[in-house]
Write an enzyme that holds these catalytic residues in place. Structure first.
Site, short mmCIF file in Angstrom:
data_model
loop_
_atom_site.label_atom_id
_atom_site.label_comp_id
_atom_site.label_asym_id
_atom_site.label_seq_id
_atom_site.Cartn_x
_atom_site.Cartn_y
_atom_site.Cartn_z
N GLY A 18 -3.16 3.61 2.45
CA GLY A 18 -3.96 3.48 1.23
C GLY A 18 -3.74 2.07 0.67
O GLY A 18 -3.26 1.17 1.39
N SER A 19 -4.04 1.88 -0.62
CA SER A 19 -3.80 0.56 -1.23
C SER A 19 -2.34 0.16 -1.07
O SER A 19 -2.04 -1.00 -0.78
CB SER A 19 -4.12 0.55 -2.72
OG SER A 19 -5.29 1.22 -2.99
N VAL A 51 -9.22 6.09 -5.60
CA VAL A 51 -9.90 5.98 -6.89
C VAL A 51 -9.33 4.87 -7.77
O VAL A 51 -9.78 4.70 -8.88
CB VAL A 51 -9.88 7.31 -7.69
CG1 VAL A 51 -10.92 8.26 -7.19
CG2 VAL A 51 -8.50 7.91 -7.70
N LYS A 82 -12.79 -7.86 -15.47
CA LYS A 82 -12.37 -6.92 -16.52
C LYS A 82 -11.61 -7.70 -17.59
O LYS A 82 -10.62 -8.36 -17.29
CB LYS A 82 -11.46 -5.84 -15.89
CG LYS A 82 -10.82 -4.92 -16.92
CD LYS A 82 -9.92 -3.87 -16.28
CE LYS A 82 -9.15 -3.11 -17.34
NZ LYS A 82 -8.15 -2.18 -16.78
N PRO A 100 -7.48 -5.95 -25.58
CA PRO A 100 -7.93 -7.15 -24.87
C PRO A 100 -6.85 -7.73 -23.97
O PRO A 100 -5.66 -7.59 -24.25
CB PRO A 100 -8.21 -8.12 -26.02
CG PRO A 100 -7.25 -7.73 -27.09
CD PRO A 100 -6.95 -6.26 -26.93
N ILE A 350 -1.82 0.17 -9.37
CA ILE A 350 -1.90 -0.91 -8.37
C ILE A 350 -0.91 -2.01 -8.76
O ILE A 350 -0.26 -2.60 -7.91
CB ILE A 350 -3.35 -1.41 -8.22
CG1 ILE A 350 -4.14 -0.31 -7.50
CG2 ILE A 350 -3.42 -2.74 -7.46
CD1 ILE A 350 -5.62 -0.56 -7.33
C1 FAD Z 1 -7.25 10.03 -10.85
C2 FAD Z 1 -6.65 8.71 -10.47
C3 FAD Z 1 -7.19 7.54 -10.98
C4 FAD Z 1 -6.60 6.30 -10.65
N1 FAD Z 1 -7.11 5.15 -11.19
C5 FAD Z 1 -6.45 3.99 -10.97
C6 FAD Z 1 -6.88 2.78 -11.56
O1 FAD Z 1 -7.91 2.71 -12.23
N2 FAD Z 1 -6.14 1.67 -11.35
C7 FAD Z 1 -5.01 1.68 -10.59
O2 FAD Z 1 -4.34 0.64 -10.48
N3 FAD Z 1 -4.62 2.80 -9.97
C8 FAD Z 1 -5.29 3.94 -10.14
N4 FAD Z 1 -4.88 5.07 -9.51
C9 FAD Z 1 -3.78 5.01 -8.56
C10 FAD Z 1 -4.28 4.47 -7.24
O3 FAD Z 1 -5.33 5.26 -6.76
C11 FAD Z 1 -3.12 4.50 -6.26
O4 FAD Z 1 -2.02 3.86 -6.82
C12 FAD Z 1 -3.47 3.75 -5.03
O5 FAD Z 1 -4.65 4.24 -4.50
C13 FAD Z 1 -2.37 3.82 -4.03
O6 FAD Z 1 -2.35 5.02 -3.38
P1 FAD Z 1 -1.36 5.16 -2.18
O7 FAD Z 1 -1.70 4.14 -1.15
O8 FAD Z 1 0.02 5.20 -2.69
O9 FAD Z 1 -1.67 6.63 -1.63
P2 FAD Z 1 -2.96 7.21 -0.80
O10 FAD Z 1 -4.21 6.52 -1.16
O11 FAD Z 1 -2.87 8.69 -1.01
O12 FAD Z 1 -2.61 6.87 0.69
C14 FAD Z 1 -1.68 7.64 1.43
C15 FAD Z 1 -1.76 7.24 2.90
O13 FAD Z 1 -0.77 7.97 3.62
C16 FAD Z 1 -1.35 8.52 4.78
N5 FAD Z 1 -0.61 9.72 5.16
C17 FAD Z 1 -0.19 10.72 4.34
N6 FAD Z 1 0.41 11.68 5.08
C18 FAD Z 1 0.37 11.26 6.36
C19 FAD Z 1 0.81 11.81 7.60
N7 FAD Z 1 1.41 13.01 7.66
N8 FAD Z 1 0.60 11.10 8.71
C20 FAD Z 1 0.00 9.89 8.69
N9 FAD Z 1 -0.44 9.33 7.56
C21 FAD Z 1 -0.27 10.01 6.42
C22 FAD Z 1 -2.79 8.79 4.38
O14 FAD Z 1 -3.60 8.91 5.51
C23 FAD Z 1 -3.10 7.55 3.57
O15 FAD Z 1 -3.45 6.50 4.44
C24 FAD Z 1 -5.48 6.28 -9.79
C25 FAD Z 1 -4.98 7.47 -9.24
C26 FAD Z 1 -5.55 8.68 -9.58
C27 FAD Z 1 -4.98 9.93 -8.98
#
Ligand code: FAD
Length: 501
Positions: A18-19, A51, A82, A100, A350
């Site tokens: 993910g991110s 998201v 923004k 702001p 993020i």
């Molecule tokens: C409702 C909501 C709104 C948000 N809005 C904002 C915002 O406006 N601004 C902001 O900065 N942040 C926001 N965030 C947070 C932001 O979405 C996350 O911080 C960001 O997307 C990072 O996610 P991540 O990479 O940690 O996890 P994820 O996006 O969940 O990625 C997890 C990764 O792990 C992999 N994975 C998991 N299990 C396995 C497995 N068993 N085997 C192989 N791969 C696996 C998945 O395939 C995926 O690639 C929001 C979050 C939510 C829930």
């Protein structure tokens, strides 16, 4: 004494794409320059949260460090600028205020500018606080221009961040990292193996039988915390008593006008709705507490409060606000949602990924995994995230609305001691006390205190020694800001000019 090269880590495994995963991969590939194997494993079947679309100003530093051009970034991610967040129906029903980026005006002597504003406002000689923020002047007119580098120019008093398509940002960073040697493996991890003496993770196995070994593992697997929790059982501290929201419905809608250069957050009866305008669509979501409203009712509230047609079915995301007890445990560092989650009210997730990467680089381990560095990482990470948590709780605590059960609960709840003291101190003296590792500065705290009715009982005594004509100065400031905003280019025209030239 020089460090021993034979102790350098040679194999890093990033779990998750993910991110968090791709931001980490991009940064490490940039710094380690192909001298260390970096493998990223992600599962297409599981996918990403996707998201996170609104950010805060330090994201610019992240992109600049990677050498990413702003124009290319905006083009590839459908990004927009923004200037802050407009809060609607927070505080009291029908109220509006703007948080702001940048400052309110500029300091003209030793007394903080807001004390002059408070004094003038009490005498009925000042406009609402928003009127002294350059970011708001531009935002409300739908304008944008880069800040000026000249500190004497009022256009140097604001900052900016971006809205962008999180899925496209991930693709962009994946290209960047793969070009710098990061190896991507697609597949679902079914098992993590540990060294039986140290308890360190030694490898992960995929469902197809492939085994990937590593020396250092970065857990970016999202809420499930595949390594940090499922393998190492690090533990999770929840904050639901202060941050009761635990679900969000997210839905994109069509753009029916040029994107505005700010996020909007509108409080509903048991949560709040975000509106994040991109170049080609608008991201919307309703963050709510399932203890106070049903999922179905929350979904309907979201659909009833959209200003254009939906482009997909609303998607439900469940979460628990809180943090891992440790962010770095043995040879695993958790970054992103795997490390915890504060709800998205101030778009900080993020940023916390970025902050995690920065700390990791500052305390980068060798094969000895010195416990002192690990403890320092955890100490800073915990302080950082708890200060952000308190700033988010502030919005809930200062809710003056008593019209629903959820808002009554929030207004009456006890908050962490340090935050309670900050609220009391501001109410009594109008002063903002700063905690260690506070990400949000005076402007941010001020915006929420004043915007949500925590009005100070007195102004700084130093105001009364001043012989400055501060009401005249405030007037002038407001006039100059109005004039500059008038002359600034339209937001979308400015983006088009940057990305299409
Ligand atoms: C409702 C909501 C709104 C948000 N809005 C904002 C915002 O406006 N601004 C902001 O900065 N942040 C926001 N965030 C947070 C932001 O979405 C996350 O911080 C960001 O997307 C990072 O996610 P991540 O990479 O940690 O996890 P994820 O996006 O969940 O990625 C997890 C990764 O792990 C992999 N994975 C998991 N299990 C396995 C497995 N068993 N085997 C192989 N791969 C696996 C998945 O395939 C995926 O690639 C929001 C979050 C939510 C829930």
């Amino acid at each position: 004494m020089n460090s021993n090269p034979s102790q350098s880590i040679q194999k890093i495994v990033i779990v998750g794409g993910g991110s968090a995963g791709w931001m980490t991969a991009a940064s490490l590939s940039n710094v380690l320059k192909g001298k260390c194997d970096i493998t990223l494993i992600e599962s297409d079947e599981i996918g990403i949260v996707g998201v996170g679309e609104a950010t805060i100003p330090p994201i610019r530093v992240f992109n600049q460090t990677l050498g990413i051009s702003e124009a290319e970034f905006l083009q590839r991610t459908n990004g927009t600028f923004k200037l802050g967040i407009e809060f609607v129906n927070w505080g009291s029903n029908g109220s509006r205020y703007f948080h702001p980026f940048g400052t309110y005006g500029r300091q003209f002597d030793t007394v903080s500018m807001h004390h002059y504003w408070l004094s003038a406002h009490q005498q009925g000689q000042a406009k609402p606080l928003d009127e002294y923020a350059m970011a708001w002047h531009l935002a409300r007119k739908g304008k944008f221009i880069h800040p000026s580098g000249d500190p004497k120019n009022v256009l140097s008093t604001f900052e900016y961040a971006y809205h962008f398509d999180a899925g496209l940002y991930v693709k962009f960073l994946r290209d960047y990292a793969e070009q710098r040697g990061v190896k991507r493996i697609e597949g679902k991890i079914s098992h993590a193996s540990k060294n039986k003496d140290t308890g360190f993770i030694s490898s992960v196995s995929l469902e197809n039988g492939q085994v990937i070994d590593g020396e250092f593992f970065i857990d970016c697997s999202g809420f499930r915390g595949l390594l940090i929790e499922q393998a190492l059982h690090t533990g999770y501290e929840t904050w639901s008593e202060w941050l009761p929201c635990d679900r969000a419905w997210a839905v994109p809608t069509a753009s029916n006008a040029d994107p505005i250069p700010y996020t909007r957050s509108t409080a509903h009866t048991a949560g709040w709705q975000w509106r994040i305008p991109l170049q080609n669509r608008v991201g919307n979501g309703h963050v709510f507490s399932s203890a106070f409203i049903s999922e179905e009712h929350a979904r309907q509230q979201l659909l009833d409060n959209l200003d254009s047609d939906t482009l997909a079915e609303p998607r439900l995301i469940k979460f628990v606000t809180g943090r891992r007890k440790r962010f770095w445990n043995k040879n695993v560092v958790a970054i992103g949602l795997a490390s915890g989650f504060i709800e998205p009210l101030e778009s900080t997730s993020i940023h916390l990924i970025q902050a995690g990467i920065a700390k990791l680089l500052a305390l980068f381990p060798d094969k000895s995994f010195n416990q002192r560095s690990i403890d320092e990482y955890n100490r800073i990470a915990i302080a950082e995230v708890e200060r952000i948590r308190d700033f988010i709780i502030l919005h809930y605590k200062l809710m003056e609305r008593r019209d629903t059960e959820m808002w009554r609960y929030c207004a009456d709840m006890d908050v962490p001691d340090e935050l309670a003291e900050k609220i009391a101190h501001f109410r009594e003296f109008g002063r903002i006390t700063k905690g260690e590792m506070d990400l949000f500065g005076n402007t941010s705290w001020l915006a929420v205190h004043i915007g949500q009715g925590n009005t100070p009982q007195r102004t700084d005594p130093l105001v009364h020694y001043s012989d400055a004509d501060y009401t005249g100065w405030l007037n002038k400031l407001n006039q100059v800001m109005t004039q500059y905003a008038q002359q600034a280019p339209g937001h979308m025209a400015y983006i088009n000019n940057m990305t299409k030239s």
